[in-house]
Design a protein around this motif. Structure first.
Motif, PDB file in Angstrom:
ATOM      1  N   LYS A   1      42.607  48.232  47.260  1.00  0.00           N
ATOM      2  CA  LYS A   1      43.051  48.781  45.978  1.00  0.00           C
ATOM      3  C   LYS A   1      44.495  49.261  46.068  1.00  0.00           C
ATOM      4  N   SER A   2      44.837  49.881  47.196  1.00  0.00           N
ATOM      5  CA  SER A   2      46.198  50.376  47.369  1.00  0.00           C
ATOM      6  C   SER A   2      47.194  49.225  47.488  1.00  0.00           C
ATOM      7  N   LEU A   3      46.839  48.192  48.267  1.00  0.00           N
ATOM      8  CA  LEU A   3      47.733  47.047  48.444  1.00  0.00           C
ATOM      9  C   LEU A   3      47.989  46.325  47.128  1.00  0.00           C
ATOM     10  N   LEU A   4      46.922  46.172  46.326  1.00  0.00           N
ATOM     11  CA  LEU A   4      47.035  45.437  45.073  1.00  0.00           C
ATOM     12  C   LEU A   4      47.395  46.342  43.899  1.00  0.00           C
ATOM     13  N   ASP A   5      47.484  47.657  44.160  1.00  0.00           N
ATOM     14  CA  ASP A   5      47.846  48.633  43.140  1.00  0.00           C
ATOM     15  C   ASP A   5      46.901  48.551  41.937  1.00  0.00           C
ATOM     16  N   ILE A   6      45.591  48.630  42.206  1.00  0.00           N
ATOM     17  CA  ILE A   6      44.582  48.586  41.157  1.00  0.00           C
ATOM     18  C   ILE A   6      43.619  49.749  41.362  1.00  0.00           C
ATOM     19  N   SER A   7      42.864  50.062  40.335  1.00  0.00           N
ATOM     20  CA  SER A   7      41.876  51.130  40.434  1.00  0.00           C
ATOM     21  C   SER A   7      40.488  50.565  40.675  1.00  0.00           C
ATOM     22  N   GLN A   8      40.021  49.725  39.758  1.00  0.00           N
ATOM     23  CA  GLN A   8      38.695  49.140  39.910  1.00  0.00           C
ATOM     24  C   GLN A   8      38.632  47.832  39.136  1.00  0.00           C
ATOM     25  N   ILE A   9      38.083  46.800  39.741  1.00  0.00           N
ATOM     26  CA  ILE A   9      37.910  45.516  39.072  1.00  0.00           C
ATOM     27  C   ILE A   9      36.520  44.985  39.369  1.00  0.00           C
ATOM     28  N   LYS A  10      36.020  44.128  38.486  1.00  0.00           N
ATOM     29  CA  LYS A  10      34.688  43.558  38.649  1.00  0.00           C
ATOM     30  C   LYS A  10      34.729  42.109  39.110  1.00  0.00           C
ATOM     31  N   SER A  11      35.825  41.430  38.848  1.00  0.00           N
ATOM     32  CA  SER A  11      35.933  40.013  39.213  1.00  0.00           C
ATOM     33  C   SER A  11      37.324  39.748  39.749  1.00  0.00           C
ATOM     34  N   ILE A  12      37.440  38.767  40.645  1.00  0.00           N
ATOM     35  CA  ILE A  12      38.754  38.438  41.194  1.00  0.00           C
ATOM     36  C   ILE A  12      39.652  37.806  40.135  1.00  0.00           C
ATOM     37  N   ASP A  13      39.058  37.297  39.060  1.00  0.00           N
ATOM     38  CA  ASP A  13      39.874  36.759  37.971  1.00  0.00           C
ATOM     39  C   ASP A  13      40.699  37.852  37.322  1.00  0.00           C
ATOM     40  N   ASP A  14      40.282  39.104  37.473  1.00  0.00           N
ATOM     41  CA  ASP A  14      41.042  40.215  36.906  1.00  0.00           C
ATOM     42  C   ASP A  14      42.383  40.402  37.605  1.00  0.00           C
ATOM     43  N   LEU A  15      42.570  39.733  38.760  1.00  0.00           N
ATOM     44  CA  LEU A  15      43.835  39.833  39.490  1.00  0.00           C
ATOM     45  C   LEU A  15      44.870  38.845  38.981  1.00  0.00           C
ATOM     46  N   SER A  16      44.522  38.045  37.973  1.00  0.00           N
ATOM     47  CA  SER A  16      45.446  37.033  37.456  1.00  0.00           C
ATOM     48  C   SER A  16      46.726  37.662  36.921  1.00  0.00           C
ATOM     49  N   ASP A  17      46.598  38.839  36.299  1.00  0.00           N
ATOM     50  CA  ASP A  17      47.796  39.500  35.775  1.00  0.00           C
ATOM     51  C   ASP A  17      48.736  39.923  36.890  1.00  0.00           C
ATOM     52  N   LEU A  18      48.169  40.239  38.050  1.00  0.00           N
ATOM     53  CA  LEU A  18      48.990  40.634  39.192  1.00  0.00           C
ATOM     54  C   LEU A  18      49.700  39.438  39.795  1.00  0.00           C
ATOM     55  N   ASN A  19      48.931  38.389  40.097  1.00  0.00           N
ATOM     56  CA  ASN A  19      49.501  37.173  40.690  1.00  0.00           C
ATOM     57  C   ASN A  19      48.465  36.056  40.627  1.00  0.00           C
ATOM     58  N   PRO A  20      48.654  35.061  39.741  1.00  0.00           N
ATOM     59  CA  PRO A  20      47.696  33.949  39.648  1.00  0.00           C
ATOM     60  C   PRO A  20      47.556  33.180  40.958  1.00  0.00           C
ATOM     61  N   GLU A  21      48.649  33.114  41.720  1.00  0.00           N
ATOM     62  CA  GLU A  21      48.605  32.395  42.996  1.00  0.00           C
ATOM     63  C   GLU A  21      47.640  33.066  43.966  1.00  0.00           C
ATOM     64  N   LEU A  22      47.556  34.404  43.909  1.00  0.00           N
ATOM     65  CA  LEU A  22      46.633  35.140  44.773  1.00  0.00           C
ATOM     66  C   LEU A  22      45.191  34.804  44.425  1.00  0.00           C
ATOM     67  N   VAL A  23      44.865  34.726  43.134  1.00  0.00           N
ATOM     68  CA  VAL A  23      43.503  34.397  42.699  1.00  0.00           C
ATOM     69  C   VAL A  23      43.119  33.002  43.174  1.00  0.00           C
ATOM     70  N   ASN A  24      44.017  32.037  42.996  1.00  0.00           N
ATOM     71  CA  ASN A  24      43.728  30.665  43.441  1.00  0.00           C
ATOM     72  C   ASN A  24      43.521  30.609  44.944  1.00  0.00           C
ATOM     73  N   SER A  25      44.311  31.375  45.676  1.00  0.00           N
ATOM     74  CA  SER A  25      44.180  31.391  47.128  1.00  0.00           C
ATOM     75  C   SER A  25      42.823  31.961  47.548  1.00  0.00           C
ATOM     76  N   LEU A  26      42.406  33.062  46.901  1.00  0.00           N
ATOM     77  CA  LEU A  26      41.123  33.677  47.238  1.00  0.00           C
ATOM     78  C   LEU A  26      39.969  32.718  46.966  1.00  0.00           C
ATOM     79  N   LYS A  27      40.056  31.951  45.892  1.00  0.00           N
ATOM     80  CA  LYS A  27      38.983  31.026  45.550  1.00  0.00           C
ATOM     81  C   LYS A  27      38.966  29.796  46.461  1.00  0.00           C
ATOM     82  N   ASP A  28      40.148  29.321  46.838  1.00  0.00           N
ATOM     83  CA  ASP A  28      40.232  28.048  47.563  1.00  0.00           C
ATOM     84  C   ASP A  28      40.073  28.184  49.069  1.00  0.00           C
ATOM     85  N   LEU A  29      40.390  29.345  49.617  1.00  0.00           N
ATOM     86  CA  LEU A  29      40.326  29.503  51.071  1.00  0.00           C
ATOM     87  C   LEU A  29      38.901  29.305  51.587  1.00  0.00           C
TER      88      LEU A  29
END
Length: 458
Positions: free
Chosen positions: A144-172
């Motif tokens: 949470k500290s690294l991504l500067d977020i409080s609480q999320i339910k899905s990794i798709d919620d990280l799209s606003d932060l960085n879409p490339e990060l979401v794609n990486s999490l799904k594809d790895l």
């Protein structure tokens, strides 16, 4: 008497009574017994049969309830042992023992779960687990500290932060690694992402670890530059120092010869003067090169900061007094803004002064290089707290700006945009800020101006 024997004995007695009643009932029909007797025996048989069936059914119901409590993890139920001396007391006692054992096992599992959860939450590396649908199961405090977020339910919620990060999490896939750059708290950081795939109770999920390696990369980069500087300065000094010494000796001897009457075959006085000038040039340039190399050595000799409390208002006043002549000569309008006015930092005063003087001189030179385009030369120093309660210092000038390609290289040792610059000032400033657990960054727009920002994390 143990439970099995007790149960058999009770069933045996009940069955025996039923059989005995049946015998009496049959016998009553073959004898001249009273009708009332026959009726009583029949009622007794029915009651005994019903009682036997109910006794057996009760045991089955108790077993069923007991097994259901295990099935649904409901261990709140307890069975009363009335101490009637029957097998039911022993059965309930055994039920209570098993339920108590399950309670202990569940309590142990809960304690183990909380223990592991506490470890996960306090580990320094960010950890995220999510299923195939992307629903997050666990996300620890570091993530949470690294991504500067409080609480999320899905990794798709990280799209606003960085879409490339979401794609990486799904594809790895298992063992996969990736490096992702994201912007956090106004600072670009480099994330190292590592993933493994796991299966729990036939459900597939992915465990991802996230770590900020920007400081490690910066440190490795700076170590590489320092090693290069050490090698270069060592080799250059070894070669240039004797050249400079010999050139000085020859220059001195030629100067003595020029002033005397002499007659050297085939060498005129003009030739001797040319030799003297050449050797003088070699000496002067050697000395200049030695000074140049000595400046580079400073990159590898930054001492550990001797921190003390420094109030920014006094710090700015002292530095502007030092640069007052250059500011007045260039007719630069300087403004300072400190909010609140009593901001203080814990830092090495000499080192921070060195950083600020370097940045202010750069700003003054940037304004000096464009006198026609910037008749109203402005230099602004601003300090305050950012949204994360970190102390910041902005140094802004309305010079001609720095092009985007140069901004990317501006903190690299030896790189400079100035004709007479050595390329170590900003590199030195970056190292000083890193030793203060801080950061230095730059933003610039052509024909608008440049802003250098110092951020202190402590």
């Amino acid at each position: 008497m143990d439970f099995n024997n007790n149960f058999r004995f009770t069933i045996g007695v009940r069955v025996g009574l039923v059989l005995l009643t049946c015998i009496f009932l049959v016998n009553s029909f073959y004898t001249d017994s009273y009708t009332l007797t026959k009726l009583l025996l029949l009622i007794a048989l029915v009651v005994q049969g019903y009682s036997l069936a109910k006794y057996l059914d009760k045991s089955n119901i108790e077993f069923t309830n007991f097994l259901n409590s295990i099935k649904y993890d409901d261990f709140t139920q307890t069975y009363s042992t009335k101490r009637t001396g029957t097998s039911q007391d022993e059965l309930y006692e055994r039920f209570n023992m098993v339920i108590q054992k399950f309670r202990e096992i569940r309590a142990e599992k809960e304690a183990q779960y909380q223990y592991l959860r506490t470890i996960v939450q306090h580990v320094g590396i960010g950890i995220i687990t999510f299923n195939k649908a992307g629903q997050i199961q666990i996300i620890n405090a570091a993530a949470k500290s690294l991504l500067d977020i409080s609480q999320i339910k899905s990794i798709d919620d990280l799209s606003d932060l960085n879409p490339e990060l979401v794609n990486s999490l799904k594809d790895l896939q298992t063992g996969g690694r990736d490096l992702i750059k994201i912007d956090r708290k106004g600072e670009e950081i480099q994330l190292s992402v590592y993933a493994i795939q796991l299966v729990r109770r036939e459900e597939e999920f992915k465990l991802v670890s996230i770590q900020n390696i920007k400081s490690e990369l910066d440190e490795k980069e700076m170590d590489a530059w320092q090693n290069l500087v050490n090698v270069l300065t060592h080799e250059i000094m070894n070669s240039v120092t004797p050249i400079s010494s010999l050139a000085a000796t020859v220059e001195s001897n030629l100067a003595d010869v020029i002033d005397e009457e002499f007659n050297v075959k085939n060498i005129s006085k003009e030739d001797i003067e040319d030799f003297h000038m050449a050797v003088h040039t070699i000496h002067r340039r050697s000395e200049s090169l030695i000074k140049f190399v000595s400046d580079f050595r400073n990159l590898t000799r930054i001492p550990i900061p001797k921190k003390s409390t420094i109030c920014l208002e006094e710090l700015f006043t002292g530095i502007l007094t030092l640069l007052k002549h250059d500011i007045q000569e260039q007719q630069i309008e300087v403004t300072t803004q400190i909010q609140p006015t009593d901001i203080c930092i814990n830092a090495d005063q000499e080192q921070i002064e060195q950083v600020l003087i370097n940045l202010l001189k750069n700003a003054i030179q940037a304004l000096e290089e464009n006198p026609e385009e910037h008749k109203n030369k402005k230099l602004k120093i601003e300090a305050g707290f950012d949204e994360f309660r970190r102390v910041y210092i902005h140094i802004n000038d309305n010079g001609s700006g720095i092009d985007e390609e140069a901004v990317k290289k501006i903190f690299i040792p030896f790189f400079t945009t100035k004709k007479s610059g050595s390329g170590i000032g900003l590199s030195l400033s970056k190292q000083i800020m890193r030793k203060h657990n801080g950061n230095i960054s730059v933003s610039s727009t052509i024909d608008v101006g440049t802003t250098f920002t110092l951020v202190f994390n402590e």
